[in-house]
Design a protein around this motif. Structure first.
Motif, PDB file in Angstrom:
ATOM      1  N   GLY A  14     121.188  35.503 -42.683  1.00 41.26           N
ATOM      2  CA  GLY A  14     121.076  36.570 -43.663  1.00 41.26           C
ATOM      3  C   GLY A  14     122.522  37.103 -44.064  1.00 41.26           C
ATOM      4  N   GLY A  15     123.405  36.449 -43.551  1.00 43.15           N
ATOM      5  CA  GLY A  15     124.747  36.939 -43.977  1.00 43.15           C
ATOM      6  C   GLY A  15     125.353  36.696 -45.329  1.00 43.15           C
ATOM      7  N   ASN A  49     123.914  41.631 -44.945  1.00 41.86           N
ATOM      8  CA  ASN A  49     122.649  40.878 -44.712  1.00 41.86           C
ATOM      9  C   ASN A  49     121.649  41.048 -46.184  1.00 41.86           C
ATOM     10  OD1 ASN A  49     119.766  40.221 -44.162  1.00 41.86           O
ATOM     11  ND2 ASN A  49     119.931  40.707 -42.209  1.00 41.86           N
ATOM     12  N   ASP A  60     116.866  38.440 -39.361  1.00 42.55           N
ATOM     13  CA  ASP A  60     118.347  38.271 -38.666  1.00 42.55           C
ATOM     14  C   ASP A  60     118.103  37.525 -37.339  1.00 42.55           C
ATOM     15  OD1 ASP A  60     121.049  38.237 -39.142  1.00 42.55           O
ATOM     16  OD2 ASP A  60     121.149  40.442 -39.543  1.00 42.55           O
TER      17      ASP A  60
END
Length: 866
Positions: free
Chosen positions: A686-687, A627, A669
């Protein structure tokens, strides 16, 4: 200063000769034992570094490898200069002359003509900024080998007329992580899967976005190369994209474009892109596309910010394989539905679609190398034109800046947080912007008074376009290019503004000049030490300064007592910090390092203060590519000397969190990603690398989501006195799962009704609340589409809720793009809710986004103080 540093670096090898030249140059195949780009093979960064040392020795004076310094994880960051032996021997002169062309000032035109007659085009090409986009770093050694080993006329022309500066890996740390991960999973069901964590120590896929504030070492090296020490004519950044469309995306950018760029720059980018695409087709490679997918208004990452440095900043984007594992693509899987390519079919910008089939890493290497070579070839054939245009861009932009009605940007010395002002000035200097500092007070012709130490940025300079994008209000276009056929907004590639002063809470005045004041150009921002004036009872530190929180943390680390002032009294302001005790040497050292003034206190009030304890912080961290918001938050906590621990799912699910933590932070997230309920391909924004969580792609130990056990543990933590802070979209989790009685007011609105993709919005702050101590009552908050906006329905426990930040009643937009203002007017942007003995703090906007939004850091920092 910067030129001298760079020249000193080069002096040791400026006299390189052909002595010691090997009779042959070691090929990549011989050194690595396989062809670069071969199926299921990846050259590791340490071996690539070794290979460049071999090439340098065998280059006959045509190559010099420079280790610019350690990365965040301590690996070498290489800059490789490749040109003719004659040019390399005279590299200091070439560098100096190039800097004169791009920043000519009052250089006579006759001198400019001499420089152009003998000058060389400087081209920087960087590889694999995003570490899972492995093709560039696998291609770079082969490109270097070709340049020093080939003897044909094309190569000789390039070496004679071009100085290539290769950055063979922008992200060495990530290259090592991804290579080792690939080798670990090779031959397993997870072969070719994405790296499960951030593939840079803190920021993963966001390393491009760090061009704005250059917080990471790698970004600092690249900024010095591009923005100050070399200022090349051309910059090409080699990337990957999705697998199911064109095979490679090439310049120019699609619409819309950012304003204030020099027209020659946009024309040249199209020129280079046409040559790249032509060479792809000439070499029989299908599936190249121009003028599509990536718009001219993207984030201010390296390839998108360089055009406003008057550099032809470009990117290539290759279709990805499964790292080094081939990918089979059915013809039916190929798709368009993107800028410039509504369907996957032949167009003038896409004349030879790839038909599908097996796609290999070697295909990526071939097409990237073709594009890299094409850029150098066209520059070599048109050397004098390219150099003259570099000069013309500098002159034209300077004239445009001078002609602007408000052509002097004044940054007053008297600001809410002067330490942050100095920090911003330093970051603008890193960008190579010319800045003056006044020696005396002055008054403008229209009667505005400014103190000594005021900064002046004249628009009449080559980087005028960059300055206007960073320090002006700017508005993302709302037109046919930015809406689809149904009228729905098309998401910008990233934010819709990069107004740095708005992010940082710094006042900038735009006035008509030129000003006739006593001012000098500076090369470094002032970093005055904080003053320490002995007081009878101790010292007071202002809560207005971000740096005060750094000072408080350092004081607590040394065991020095710090209290917080809860009520205004004579000489003391609510929210400020009171310091009593401590060795004077320690206090002076902290004041010097942080720049925070320790102001004297004659008496400690008997009431209205409370002692601070050093809180134990936990920051939730997950897998699925990591994240990025967590990584930036981690960096920020470390930068301000907070002690924290990362919490992974097993610890969270075990419970009993109060035994170890006082505060737990959930970074931005989606609820479904936090809990593990996300479907394949879904999840939070957020990845790392833009990949949504798909559990089946990862081994069991790298699958995230804390489930109902984690939800219960967090509820218990709050009930027993803990604080949970939810950032951005994670605030929906607080509503959905923790029982906060609020509603996301925009959750169900279609984008035609509400749209705000990365904009600065005007907010009102209740700075009487401890969570907003030290904030101005009116501020700017960075909002990203998808962030929640809060309604608090009537309930029997409303007294337990506090609105900390709210949106205004009208005219909310400061910069960016906002549709449907009325949907958020007067609504809460940040709130706290007491639950049991603890509380939940919901921050709906991006209070610490990419560690750039200094103007709102305190809204997080205050939540980390008891």
């Amino acid at each position: 200063m910067r030129l001298l540093r760079s020249c000193a670096l080069l002096a040791a090898f400026a006299a390189t000769t052909t002595a010691g030249l090997s009779q042959s140059v070691t090929s990549p195949e011989k050194f690595f034992g396989f062809q670069l780009g071969a199926d299921r093979k990846m050259a590791r960064w340490d071996k690539i570094v070794d290979y460049y040392a071999v090439l340098e020795k065998e280059s006959g004076g045509k190559m010099k490898v420079i280790n610019m310094g350690p990365t965040e994880n301590g690996n070498p960051f290489l800059m490789v200069i490749i040109t003719s032996a004659k040019n390399l021997a005279d590299i200091k002169t070439i560098q100096k002359n190039n800097l004169t062309l791009v920043h000519p000032q009052n250089t006579p035109e006759a001198e400019i003509k001499k420089i152009i007659a003998t000058g060389k085009v400087v081209i920087v090409q960087s590889m694999s900024m995003h570490a899972t986009e492995i093709g560039g770093t696998q291609m770079a050694p082969e490109l270097a080998y070709d340049m020093i080993s080939r003897t044909d006329e094309d190569t000789k022309r390039i070496l004679d007329n071009v100085v290539l500066i290769e950055v063979p890996c922008f992200n060495p740390d990530g290259e090592l992580m991804v290579t080792d991960w690939y080798n670990k999973t090779l031959g397993t069901p997870y072969e070719g899967s994405n790296y499960p964590s951030l593939y840079a120590k803190y920021i993963g896929h966001d390393d491009n976005r760090d061009a704005l504030l250059t917080s990471m070492r790698e970004s600092q090296y690249m900024a010095s190369l591009l923005f100050t020490d070399w200022r090349p004519e051309v910059y090409v950044d080699h990337h990957h994209m999705g697998s199911y469309g064109p095979r490679i995306s090439l310049p120019p950018y699609a619409e819309p474009s950012r304003p204030y760029g020099d027209p020659l720059m946009w024309r040249e980018i199209a020129w280079y892109g046409a040559q790249m695409a032509y060479k792809e087709t000439e070499n029989g490679y299908t599936g190249a596309i121009n003028n599509a997918i990536y718009s001219g208004w993207g984030h201010f990452g390296f390839h998108w910010i360089t055009p406003f440095h008057n550099i032809d900043g470009m990117l290539t984007e290759s279709a990805s394989a499964k790292l080094a594992t081939p990918l089979y693509v059915l013809p039916e899987q190929l798709q368009g539905n993107t800028r410039g390519l509504p369907k996957y079919e032949e167009e003038t910008i896409f004349p030879d679609p790839w038909p599908g089939g097996w796609w290999h890493l070697r295909d990526i290497v071939n097409m990237q190398k073709t594009a890299a070579w094409a850029a150098m070839d066209i520059a070599a054939r048109n050397r004098e034109t390219v150099l003259y245009n570099a000069y013309q861009k500098a002159i034209n932009q300077t004239k445009r800046g001078a002609a602007n009605p408000l052509n002097e940007y004044v940054i007053p010395a008297n600001q809410f947080d002067p330490i942050t002002v100095n920090f911003m000035i330093q970051k603008l200097l890193v960008q190579g912007i010319d800045i003056q500092k006044t020696e005396k007070p002055f008054t403008t012709p229209d009667g505005h008074y400014y103190e000594a130490g005021t900064f002046i940025i004249p628009l009449a300079q080559p980087k005028m376009g960059l300055i206007r994008n960073l320090l002006d209000k700017n508005f993302f276009p709302d037109n046919d290019w930015t809406r689809d056929k149904n009228g729905d907004p098309i998401r910008p590639y990233d934010l819709s503004t990069d107004a740095l002063n708005e992010f940082m809470g710094v006042r900038v005045d735009h006035i008509s000049g030129p000003l006739k004041v006593d001012a000098k150009f500076i090369t470094e921002a002032p970093t005055p030490a904080g003053k320490l004036e002995p007081g009878k009872a101790g010292y007071v530190l202002s809560a207005k300064l971000d740096a005060t929180f750094l000072a408080v943390n350092q004081l607590q680390q040394k065991g020095i007592k710090v209290s917080r002032i809860d009520a205004d009294t004579t000489g003391l302001t609510k929210g400020d910090f009171l310091v009593t005790g401590g060795a004077e040497a320690d206090l002076k050292s902290i004041a010097k390092e942080t720049g925070v003034d320790f102001n004297p206190v004659t008496a400690v009030p008997s009431v209205g203060t409370h002692a601070l304890k050093r809180l134990h912080l936990g920051l939730y961290q997950r897998y699925y590519g990591g994240n990025v918001d967590e990584g930036w938050t981690r960096w920020l906590l470390e930068h301000f000397d907070y002690d924290y621990n990362n919490i992974f799912d097993p610890e969270l699910k075990k419970g009993d969190l109060n035994a170890k933590y006082d505060v737990i932070i959930l970074p931005d997230d989606a609820t479904s990603t936090l809990t593990g309920e996300a479907a394949a391909g879904g999840g939070g924004r957020g990845g790392g690398g833009g990949y949504g969580p798909n559990p089946s792609e990862f081994p069991a130990e790298y699958r995230s989501g804390f489930g109902e056990e984690g939800v219960k543990a967090l509820k218990d933590f709050v009930q027993k006195g803990g604080t949970v802070i939810t950032l951005g979209q994670a605030s929906n989790f607080a509503i959905d799962k923790l029982g906060v009685r609020a509603r996301n007011a925009i959750a169900s609105l279609p984008t035609k009704q509400f749209w705000c993709p990365g904009s600065t919005l005007k907010v009102t702050v209740d700075n009487s609340n401890p969570l907003a101590y030290g904030m101005p009552s009116d501020a700017l908050a960075l909002y990203l589409q998808g962030d929640p906006v809060f309604d608090i329905p009537s309930n029997n426990s409303s007294e337990k809720y506090s609105v900390i930040v709210s949106y205004g009643k009208r005219d909310i937009l400061q910069s960016g793009w906002l549709v449907g203002e009325g949907n958020i007017t007067g609504k809460a942007a940040m709130l706290s809710a007491e639950m049991g003995k603890g509380k939940v703090v919901l921050v709906g906007f991006r209070t610490q986004h990419r560690a750039q939004t200094y103007g709102t850091f305190k809204l997080l920092f205050n939540s980390l103080v008891n």
